[in-house]
Scaffold this motif. Structure first.
Motif, PDB file in Angstrom:
ATOM      1  N   ASP A   1       0.805  -1.227   0.000  1.00 45.12           N
ATOM      2  CA  ASP A   1       0.000   0.000   0.000  1.00 45.12           C
ATOM      3  C   ASP A   1       0.837   1.276   0.000  1.00 45.12           C
ATOM      4  OD1 ASP A   1      -2.314  -1.587   0.118  1.00 45.12           O
ATOM      5  OD2 ASP A   1      -2.185  -1.675   2.309  1.00 45.12           O
ATOM      6  N   ALA A   2       2.064   1.174  -0.478  1.00 47.06           N
ATOM      7  CA  ALA A   2       2.872   2.394  -0.610  1.00 47.06           C
ATOM      8  C   ALA A   2       2.316   3.243  -1.750  1.00 47.06           C
ATOM      9  CB  ALA A   2       4.325   2.041  -0.872  1.00 47.06           C
ATOM     10  N   ASP A   3       2.464   4.527  -1.622  1.00 47.94           N
ATOM     11  CA  ASP A   3       2.028   5.452  -2.673  1.00 47.94           C
ATOM     12  C   ASP A   3       3.167   5.572  -3.682  1.00 47.94           C
ATOM     13  OD1 ASP A   3       0.889   7.386  -4.206  1.00 47.94           O
ATOM     14  OD2 ASP A   3       1.028   8.989  -2.726  1.00 47.94           O
TER      15      ASP A   3
ATOM     16  N   LYS B   1       5.373   6.421   2.095  1.00 44.23           N
ATOM     17  CA  LYS B   1       4.375   5.908   3.042  1.00 44.23           C
ATOM     18  C   LYS B   1       4.816   6.315   4.440  1.00 44.23           C
ATOM     19  CE  LYS B   1       1.900   1.789   4.593  1.00 44.23           C
ATOM     20  NZ  LYS B   1       1.738   0.318   4.475  1.00 44.23           N
ATOM     21  N   THR B   2       3.851   6.596   5.284  1.00 42.97           N
ATOM     22  CA  THR B   2       4.156   6.945   6.669  1.00 42.97           C
ATOM     23  C   THR B   2       4.980   5.845   7.314  1.00 42.97           C
ATOM     24  OG1 THR B   2       2.110   8.216   6.850  1.00 42.97           O
ATOM     25  CG2 THR B   2       3.158   7.539   8.897  1.00 42.97           C
TER      26      THR B   2
ATOM     27  N   TYR C   1       8.175   5.440   6.488  1.00 39.28           N
ATOM     28  CA  TYR C   1       9.245   5.097   5.546  1.00 39.28           C
ATOM     29  C   TYR C   1       9.808   6.364   4.906  1.00 39.28           C
ATOM     30  CZ  TYR C   1       7.644   0.275   5.887  1.00 39.28           C
ATOM     31  OH  TYR C   1       7.295  -0.964   6.362  1.00 39.28           O
TER      32      TYR C   1
ATOM     33  N   CYS D   1      11.138   8.613   1.826  1.00 34.28           N
ATOM     34  CA  CYS D   1      10.733   8.731   0.429  1.00 34.28           C
ATOM     35  C   CYS D   1      11.772   8.019  -0.445  1.00 34.28           C
ATOM     36  CB  CYS D   1      10.615  10.195   0.025  1.00 34.28           C
ATOM     37  SG  CYS D   1      10.015  10.441  -1.652  1.00 34.28           S
TER      38      CYS D   1
ATOM     39  N   ASP E   1       6.375  12.300   6.922  1.00 34.38           N
ATOM     40  CA  ASP E   1       5.808  11.481   5.849  1.00 34.38           C
ATOM     41  C   ASP E   1       5.514  12.277   4.579  1.00 34.38           C
ATOM     42  OD1 ASP E   1       3.601  12.994   6.524  1.00 34.38           O
ATOM     43  OD2 ASP E   1       2.388  11.312   7.220  1.00 34.38           O
TER      44      ASP E   1
END
Length: 458
Positions: free
Chosen positions: A67-69, A100-101, A103, A105, A134
């Motif tokens: 679910d990473a952006d 992702k919150t 982590y 970038c 984030d």
């Protein structure tokens, strides 16, 4: 295949044979106008260029975080996955950004080469972190005596948005180190119309993970445009890349703006007016003092380890740079300046286009404590440990008699009734006068093993 190639030269002149139309009676026609001519100087052999039919590849993302952006782009255009979550594309370079919150970038370029075959898999390995920002969250900080207390990336981001909404005169202090997580950062104070004019005190803390990658933007850094404001006691690390007026701490200083006791560790790049601490010092009595740069600076022109460009009413003092600087009109400390009379006590281990106003020293001098001593009370250095001076470091002292820099601590006071006859020591009274024999009263001695003691001679 390119055929029938020639080397052709074009020019202007008389038509061939036109000289025959000149007579003694008429001379040259007053309507003469040179016309275009071309001449072939040689031929070019056939040129063969191999062409490969355009192929479409299936592209899959293998991300270690669910679910990473994730954004994947090609030639600046974001791609949309199909129903299976797969992408399609041809040869070339693809850029991926993932966040992702919890982590950092993730940024990386992937290349599909001409010899590629089959499904292309881009592996995305994100790094977990506990305290990094984030890239999205903002949180209003507590204000004590009208000074915002900033303790997180979310609070720093809120403060930036607050200032950029034209609340330019607000003050803030860092209460802990902040990690911006390498997410895109919008500078505090974005332009001459929306500057930062407050007092920002880093209180000895650092801001790491600063990331700006905007090749068309000006006034970029942690702060963009500083006007009648003050920034102090903060260290910045990360990557800043923009067009012009680019710096680690600030892009532009204007109208009595001040940066004091700041450090840049970030990599800074731009087309012009690029510096480790600031891109430009412009007008009035703006100052950069008691600061240094370690990061590398890349500028098309006007690049400097401390500041890319400085006008003659601004001041740069008590600074040094050990980062590499590349580009035209480069200077280890100041890239270019309208006048070099207001650059004081600036040191560098490299020599570039602009050398006036700075002192070239060796790496050994940087390590020895000498430069820390010459820079003044803001700096210190643990000799033998620190490779260069640091802000607030261990105090460096100088023994003029033996031309030695040292920072051994002075221990307690001891009584000596009768000095040893052959004691090989140097004695100093409280006025600093050296002697091979002790003075009556308090003496400061340095023994042959390098230790320093206070003794009372009776």
């Amino acid at each position: 295949v390119l055929t029938d190639g020639v080397i052709q030269v074009n020019g202007y002149g008389d038509p061939i044979g036109n000289h025959r139309n000149i007579s003694r009676e008429a001379g040259r026609s007053p309507n003469f106008t040179a016309i275009a001519h071309k001449t072939y100087f040689g031929s070019i052999p056939d040129v063969r260029i191999p062409l490969t039919p355009v192929r479409e590849f299936v592209i899959r993302l293998d991300c270690n975080v669910e679910d990473a952006d994730v954004d994947i782009s090609f030639n600046g255009t974001s791609l949309t996955p199909d129903s299976n979550g797969e992408y399609s594309g041809t040869y070339g370079t693809y850029s991926i950004t993932a966040g992702k919150t919890g982590y950092r970038c993730y940024r990386r370029d992937y290349i599909i080469g001409d010899d590629a075959e089959g499904v292309q898999t881009f592996a995305v390995e994100m790094i977990a972190t506990e305290n990094a920002w984030d890239g999205k969250t903002v949180s209003e900080p507590e204000a004590i005596d009208n000074i915002y207390q900033l303790s997180s990336g979310a609070e720093l981001a809120w403060f930036a948005g607050h200032i950029n909404a034209k609340a330019e005169g607000q003050n803030a202090v860092l209460t802990r180190d902040i990690d911006l997580g390498d997410y895109d950062w919008t500078p505090i104070g974005t332009s001459a119309n929306i500057p930062y004019s407050g007092v920002f005190n880093g209180d000895g803390h650092s801001i790491s993970g600063l990331y700006i990658g905007n090749p068309e933007a000006s006034y970029q850094g942690l702060f963009g445009y500083l006007k009648n404001g003050e920034i102090s006691n903060v260290t910045v690390d990360g990557t800043v890349s923009a067009k012009q007026y680019v710096g680690g701490i600030a892009g532009m200083l204007h109208d009595n703006a001040c940066i004091d006791r700041c450090v840049n560790l970030a990599e800074i790049s731009g087309t012009s007016y690029v510096g480790g601490i600031a891109g430009s010092l412009s007008r009035e009595s703006s100052t950069i003092s008691n600061s240094y740069n370690v990061g590398n600076i890349v500028a098309g022109s006007n690049g400097g380890g401390i500041v890319g460009m400085s006008v003659n009413t601004a001041t740069v003092e008590n600074v040094f740079s050990i980062g590499n600087v590349s580009g035209r009109l480069a200077g280890a400390c100041v890239g270019s300046a309208a006048a070099l009379t207001n650059i004081y006590n600036a040191f560098s281990i490299f020599e570039y286009d602009n050398t006036n106003g700075q002192t070239l020293v060796t790496e050994e001098q940087m390590r020895s404590g000498e430069i820390a001593y010459r820079l003044g009370e803001a700096f210190g250095q643990e000799i033998g440990v620190d490779a260069h001076p640091v802000l607030g470091g261990k105090t460096v002292m100088y023994d003029e008699t033996e031309n030695r820099y040292y920072n051994e601590p002075v221990t307690g006071i001891s009584d000596i009734l009768v000095p040893t006859k052959n004691c090989n020591a140097v004695y100093y009274n409280l006025d600093g006068t050296a002697s091979r024999r002790p003075h009556t009263g308090i003496n400061i001695i340095r023994t042959t093993d390098g230790s320093i003691r206070k003794v009372v001679i009776r």
